[in-house]
Design a protein around this motif. Structure first.
Motif, PDB file in Angstrom:
ATOM      1  N   GLY A 181     -29.898  -0.187  53.429  1.00 45.51           N
ATOM      2  CA  GLY A 181     -31.598  -0.257  53.536  1.00 45.51           C
ATOM      3  C   GLY A 181     -31.936  -2.025  53.568  1.00 45.51           C
ATOM      4  O   GLY A 181     -32.854  -2.188  54.053  1.00 45.51           O
ATOM      5  N   PHE A 182     -31.351  -2.646  52.594  1.00 40.10           N
ATOM      6  CA  PHE A 182     -31.764  -3.849  52.149  1.00 40.10           C
ATOM      7  C   PHE A 182     -30.892  -4.890  52.842  1.00 40.10           C
ATOM      8  O   PHE A 182     -31.107  -5.910  53.030  1.00 40.10           O
ATOM      9  N   ALA A 183     -29.686  -4.723  53.409  1.00 42.64           N
ATOM     10  CA  ALA A 183     -28.697  -5.439  53.994  1.00 42.64           C
ATOM     11  C   ALA A 183     -28.698  -5.429  55.572  1.00 42.64           C
ATOM     12  O   ALA A 183     -28.452  -6.073  56.330  1.00 42.64           O
ATOM     13  N   GLY A 184     -29.156  -4.071  55.961  1.00 41.35           N
ATOM     14  CA  GLY A 184     -29.367  -3.653  57.345  1.00 41.35           C
ATOM     15  C   GLY A 184     -27.750  -3.351  58.235  1.00 41.35           C
ATOM     16  O   GLY A 184     -27.914  -3.063  59.178  1.00 41.35           O
ATOM     17  N   THR A 185     -26.819  -3.209  57.304  1.00 40.88           N
ATOM     18  CA  THR A 185     -25.525  -2.987  57.709  1.00 40.88           C
ATOM     19  C   THR A 185     -24.839  -2.310  56.542  1.00 40.88           C
ATOM     20  O   THR A 185     -24.823  -2.482  55.483  1.00 40.88           O
TER      21      THR A 185
END
Length: 482
Positions: A181-185
């Protein structure tokens, strides 16, 4: 997207083990219950051939299966350790499962599939493949922990491990969702690139990393996620305990090291405090809780918690030298523990297994060779030179001092002194107490060879340490080069 043939080469050991496991399962089904010994020998052959395939990989770093799987020198080193440990565990289990009416062909096959999951864990390059490998290992381990169905202790061990293992999986998945959710990967390489670009990690990403680390800490039984270890070690069949003590620990340490160094290496300041705290608590608990134990398997459980604490000292540095120390530690830990559990599996009186420390009384008079082997393993675990265990602690403490972790290193030395008490107590019981009755003659297949090999390694490691030291250095360098 289907992987092209050249892309399959790095995963050849895993592909081979998956095919071998299915073939052996069919063989066992068609040959019936009498096929256990043959299936076990073929399982050992498959594991050793997979180790040969791993060693034949060569050098360099290859990422395949759309970034989900990575193979490098670090992976080769840890995979060979896991495969050797699993092979020895299968060999040690043969005589036991035949005597204890556990003689079913599924037993070695479950160990093979657990090992397959461990290899996948070591080569995981994404949070998704990490979880798949971890669960492939765990599902097999849940079953073999409770494999002795007519034993209440074994069933309890399997149930405790399953319930707490499910909890750790929830922690890991929740942490992975936060990271995504916070790194996108979920890809390790992309997370590393993101953090290397100067992006300041958000609070959510740090919390996600904490949950992922907590889930993995359960697998290595690091404090405060150790609560399952003593009960499962004591309740599970002894060969299963021996397996739990080595192969899954090596694989989980490898996975934790890869996760913290590769994708989250640039957040070392965030996770270093967690690892240091867990390391200190593990060393302290392992040293003090084992003092009051009377059951040898339960004592070995607390001993393993302590040893994981020492290994985490090297990881806490976040340096190449520290990781090298971890690799050396796990290689030596493997042989010390396999040897110690081989002695425990030889603790039979009139065909009945005994597990109390007092049952070792006077062993030096009734079976001097077995007592000498156990004494060597205990001296090594205590870290007394020139045994191999001294050098395993030396390299992690040196790395900690070089990284400025003086307090952690000092606490490690002090807990080693405390821990030496219960190791030396076993030697005192064997050599100075009155005999409690001799053990049966060692007749299990391969047990004498395992005892001789592990004893020689532990006693004579200082004579030719270069192969392991050099390979560990190469493996650690490969992890940081990635």
């Amino acid at each position: 997207m289907i992987a092209q043939f050249p892309d399959l080469w790095p995963a050849l050991p895993e592909i081979f083990l998956a095919c071998a496991g299915m073939a052996l399962l069919m063989l066992g089904v068609f040959r019936g219950e009498g096929s256990t010994r043959m299936v076990a020998y073929l399982t050992v052959g498959a594991l050793l051939f997979a180790a040969f395939l791993s060693l034949g990989y060569g050098s360099g770093r290859v990422v395949t299966f759309n970034g989900l799987f990575v193979m490098d020198a670090f992976g080769v080193f840890m995979k060979v350790l896991v495969l050797v440990a699993s092979s020895l565990a299968v060999i040690m289990s043969l005589g036991y499962i035949e005597r204890e009416q556990m003689n079913r062909f599924e037993f070695p096959i479950l160990m093979l599939f657990a090992t397959l999951g461990m290899l996948m864990m070591i080569s995981a390059n994404d949070l998704i493949s990490l979880y798949v490998g971890l669960e492939t290992q765990s599902l097999s381990l849940y079953v073999i922990a409770a494999f002795r169905r007519d034993s209440g202790a074994s069933s309890e061990a399997g149930l405790k491990y399953f319930v707490l293992g499910a909890l750790s999986s929830c922690l890991l998945l929740y942490g992975s969702s936060l990271v995504y959710g916070f790194a996108g990967t979920t890809a390790f390489d992309k997370i590393a690139t993101l953090l290397a670009g100067g992006t300041h990690p958000s609070v959510g990403l740090i919390i996600g990393l904490v949950f992922v680390a907590a889930g993995l800490a359960f697998k290595i039984s690091a404090v405060p996620f150790h609560m399952w270890t003593p009960d499962v070690y004591q309740g599970a069949p002894t060969p299963v305990t021996a397996f739990f003590a080595v192969a899954p620990k090596v694989a989980a340490i490898a996975l934790l090291t890869r996760v913290l160094i590769e994708p989250f290496g640039h957040m070392a300041h965030s996770w270093q405090q967690i690892i240091i705290a867990s390391s200190i608590m593990s060393m302290a608990l392992g040293a003090f809780a084992a003092i009051v134990q009377t059951n040898i398997k339960r004592l070995m459980a607390y001993s393993s918690i302590g040893h994981i604490g020492y290994a985490l000292v090297g990881l806490a540095t976040g340096t190449q030298e520290g990781v090298r120390g971890v690799l050396i530690y796990m290689a030596i830990y493997l042989f010390m523990n396999v040897g110690a559990f081989a002695v425990i599996l030889c603790m039979k009186q009139k065909g009945r297994m005994v597990e109390e420390i007092k049952d070792l009384s006077g062993l030096a008079r009734t079976n001097p060779m077995l007592a000498a082997a156990m004494a060597i393993f205990m001296f090594s675990m205590a870290g007394i030179p020139p045994m191999a265990g001294f050098f395993s602690k030396l390299y992690v403490f040196l790395a900690a001092v070089q990284a400025g972790l003086y307090v952690t290193a000092i606490i490690g030395v002090l807990t080693s002194v405390v821990g030496a008490y219960y190791y030396l107590r076993i030697i005192k019981v064997m050599y100075f107490d009155e005999p409690a009755g001799g053990f049966d003659k060692v007749t299990d297949d391969g047990m004498s060879a395992i005892l001789v090999g592990t004893t020689a390694f532990t006693l004579l490691f200082f004579v030719v340490p270069a192969p392991i030291l050099n390979y560990a250095a190469t493996a650690a360098a490969a992890l940081f080069a990635g």
